[in-house]
Design an enzyme around this catalytic site. Sequence first.
Site, short mmCIF file in Angstrom:
data_model
loop_
_atom_site.label_atom_id
_atom_site.label_comp_id
_atom_site.label_asym_id
_atom_site.label_seq_id
_atom_site.Cartn_x
_atom_site.Cartn_y
_atom_site.Cartn_z
N GLY A 1 0.84 -1.19 0.00
CA GLY A 1 0.00 0.00 0.00
C GLY A 1 0.87 1.24 0.00
N CYS B 1 5.22 -6.16 1.82
CA CYS B 1 5.59 -4.74 1.82
C CYS B 1 4.88 -3.99 2.95
CB CYS B 1 5.34 -4.14 0.45
SG CYS B 1 6.12 -2.54 0.24
N TYR B 2 3.92 -3.12 2.61
CA TYR B 2 3.14 -2.45 3.66
C TYR B 2 2.56 -3.47 4.62
CZ TYR B 2 -0.44 0.54 5.82
OH TYR B 2 -1.24 1.23 6.71
N HIS C 1 8.25 -7.58 -3.24
CA HIS C 1 6.98 -8.00 -3.88
C HIS C 1 7.14 -9.33 -4.61
CE1 HIS C 1 4.54 -4.42 -3.14
NE2 HIS C 1 5.69 -3.78 -3.14
N GLU D 1 4.89 -11.02 -5.93
CA GLU D 1 3.89 -11.18 -6.99
C GLU D 1 4.34 -10.61 -8.33
OE1 GLU D 1 3.87 -9.19 -4.45
OE2 GLU D 1 2.75 -7.34 -4.73
N GLY E 1 -20.55 -6.66 -28.04
CA GLY E 1 -19.59 -7.25 -28.98
C GLY E 1 -18.30 -7.62 -28.29
N GLY E 2 -18.09 -7.10 -27.10
CA GLY E 2 -16.86 -7.40 -26.37
C GLY E 2 -16.97 -8.73 -25.64
N VAL E 3 -15.83 -9.19 -25.17
CA VAL E 3 -15.79 -10.53 -24.57
C VAL E 3 -16.57 -10.60 -23.26
CG1 VAL E 3 -13.48 -10.05 -23.64
CG2 VAL E 3 -14.26 -12.39 -23.76
N ASP E 4 -16.53 -9.55 -22.45
CA ASP E 4 -17.16 -9.65 -21.13
C ASP E 4 -18.68 -9.82 -21.22
OD1 ASP E 4 -14.62 -9.27 -20.23
OD2 ASP E 4 -14.89 -7.17 -19.70
N SER E 5 -19.32 -8.94 -21.97
CA SER E 5 -20.78 -9.06 -22.04
C SER E 5 -21.17 -10.34 -22.77
CB SER E 5 -21.40 -7.83 -22.71
OG SER E 5 -20.99 -7.72 -24.05
N ALA E 6 -20.33 -10.78 -23.71
CA ALA E 6 -20.64 -12.01 -24.44
C ALA E 6 -20.59 -13.22 -23.50
CB ALA E 6 -19.66 -12.19 -25.59
N LYS F 1 -9.63 -10.98 -16.68
CA LYS F 1 -9.86 -11.08 -18.12
C LYS F 1 -9.48 -12.44 -18.70
CE LYS F 1 -11.08 -8.27 -21.49
NZ LYS F 1 -12.16 -7.30 -21.29
#
Length: 512
Positions: free
Chosen positions: A55, A82-83, A170, A172, A225-230, A368
Site C-alpha cells: 500500500g 511490503c506495507y 513484492h 507477486e 460485442g466485447g468478450v465480457d458481455s458475451a 480477463k
Amino acid sequence: MDYDKILILDFGGQYSQLIARRVREFNVYSIIRGHDIELEEIKKIDPAAIIFSGGPDSVTGPGAPGVDQGVFELGIPILGICYGMQLMAQLLEAGHVEKAEHGEYGKANLELFTQKKLFKEIDNHSQVWMSHGDHVKKVPAGFEVIARTELTAAAAMADFERDFYGVQFHPEVNHTIQGKTILHNFLFRIVNVKANWNMADYINEEVERIRKQVGKGKVICGLSGGVDSAVASAIVHKAIGDQLTCIFVDHGLLRKGEAEQVKRTFGEEFNIPLIYVDAKKRFLDRLTGITEPEEKRKIIGDEFIQVFDEEAEKLEDVRYLVQGTIYSDVIESGGTDKAATIKSHHNVGGLPEEMNLELVEPLHFLFKDEVRKIGEVLGLPEEIVWRQPFPGPGLAIRIIGDVDWDKLEILRNADAIVQEEIKDAGLYRDIWQSFAVLPDLRSVGVMGDERTYGYPIILRAVNSDDAMTADWARLPYEVMQSISNRIVNQVKEVNRVVYDITSKPPGTIEWE
Ligand code: XMP
C-alpha cells in the site's frame, strides 16, 4: 465444490490484483477485500490464509489503513507483503517500523538466513523487487529475520510457530525472479491448500447461483460485442435459457463486421433471443459537430441508456439486468482508488439507474484471462473470446474531432486492414490493443504522378497487462510495411500511415 479460499486484504497497493491472480494461477481460489472488512465478515468467508497487500501509506502516519487485530487470533497463516509486513510489525507485540534512511526501489539482491518453509528451494542472492520508504526496524516477539538486502536489514521475517510471514519485497511481480516459488511455498508448504479451483466448476456453480437468484424472472443483457458481455450472457443463457433476452444497440461506431458477428453468434448459433436495434442514425445525429472527447463520451453514454431503456420497456416484467463487470472493474471503482479522472470511461452498457433492475454479474470475481477461458469452455467463437479490448464509445474516440459516417467508413476500412495484418502475423493475442486512429488533418502526397491531399492514419499498438500502463509494441517492420502499403492502396482517402511510439504514461492508449 469445497474450495480453500485465500483472502487478500487490500491496503491500496497497486499489485493487489496481481497477488490474487498469482494465487489463482495455482488453481487456488482467492478473493480481495478492503483492509477495513469486519472480523465477522472474514470469519464468514472462512479463508485458509490471509495475505496483506502492499500500500502507498506509511504505517506510522496518521490514519494509516489498518486491520482488525482479531485476524491474528484466527489461527490461520498470514503473509504480509511490503506495507503488509510493516503493518504486522506495527500491530504485533514488540515490533517497530521506522522511516528508512534510504528507501529502496527497484531490484535488490536477497540474502537468505534460512531456506525453511517460505524460502524452500529459493536461491540465496536471488533478485527481488523492492518499493518502500519505511522499514521494519524491530521484528515482533516470536519473529526472526529470515532475509536481508543491502539496504534493508529485515527484508523478510517469520514466526514459524504461528506461521506468520512478512516480506518487504513484492513476490507477486515478475521482477522478483523466484516470487512465484515463494507464493507457492506459502500456499502449499505452509497453508496446505487444495488446488481445486477450475473453470468448469466455476461455471456450474455460477449456473446454480444464477438460477437461484432469478427464479422464473425475466432477464435482459446489453451486448456490446466485447468478450465480457458475451461471456456473461452465455453463462446466464446456460443457466436460464429463454428467460434471457439480449439487446444489442448498434450505435454505428463499431468496427467492420462487428455487428454482423454479434447477430450471427448470439441470434443464430446460440439461439439467444436477441433484439437488434439499429440506432446508427440517432447516435450520429447527436454527435454531429461534437469535437470534445468527454462530450462525445457523455452523449454516447446517455443515448445508449435511452435506447436501451426504450427497448427494455417493450419487454414486460423484466426484473434483472446482466452485467459483464469483471474483477478489475470492481477493484478500479473501489474505495481505495484515489486516481484523478483522466477520462470518464463511459461504459456503453452501463446501468440505467432508474430502471430499478437487480444486477446479475456472473464474472464479478474473474480476471480477463479467466473470462476468456470460460468463453472457450462455453464454446464462444475465437473472434469474440480473444477480441482485444475495445472502448464503449467505439470509433467515435478514434476519430479526432467531429464524427461523421464518411470518416467512420474510412476508419473502419483502415482498421480492418490493421486487424487482418496483425492477425496474419500471429501477433493479435500478444498485443493488448492494436488499431487505427483517424486524425483531423490532411497532408500532401503523390500517387501515380498525381498530387494527393488525404488523411493520415495513425497506427497504434500497445503492450499492457491492465491498461493502466502501456508501452508501444515493437511491431516488426515488415508488418508495419504491409499495413501501410495496404491502407494507402486500398483506402483511397488515406495517403500516409504513421506509427505512434508513445508509452502510457505520458500518452494514453486511445487518442481521445
Ligand atoms: P486510455 O486511453 O485511458 O485507455 O489509456 C485505457 C483502456 O480503456 C479503454 N477506454 C475506454 N473503455 N469506455 C470504455 O469502455 C471509454 O470511454 C474508454 N476510454 C478508453 C481503452 O480502449 C483502453 O483499453
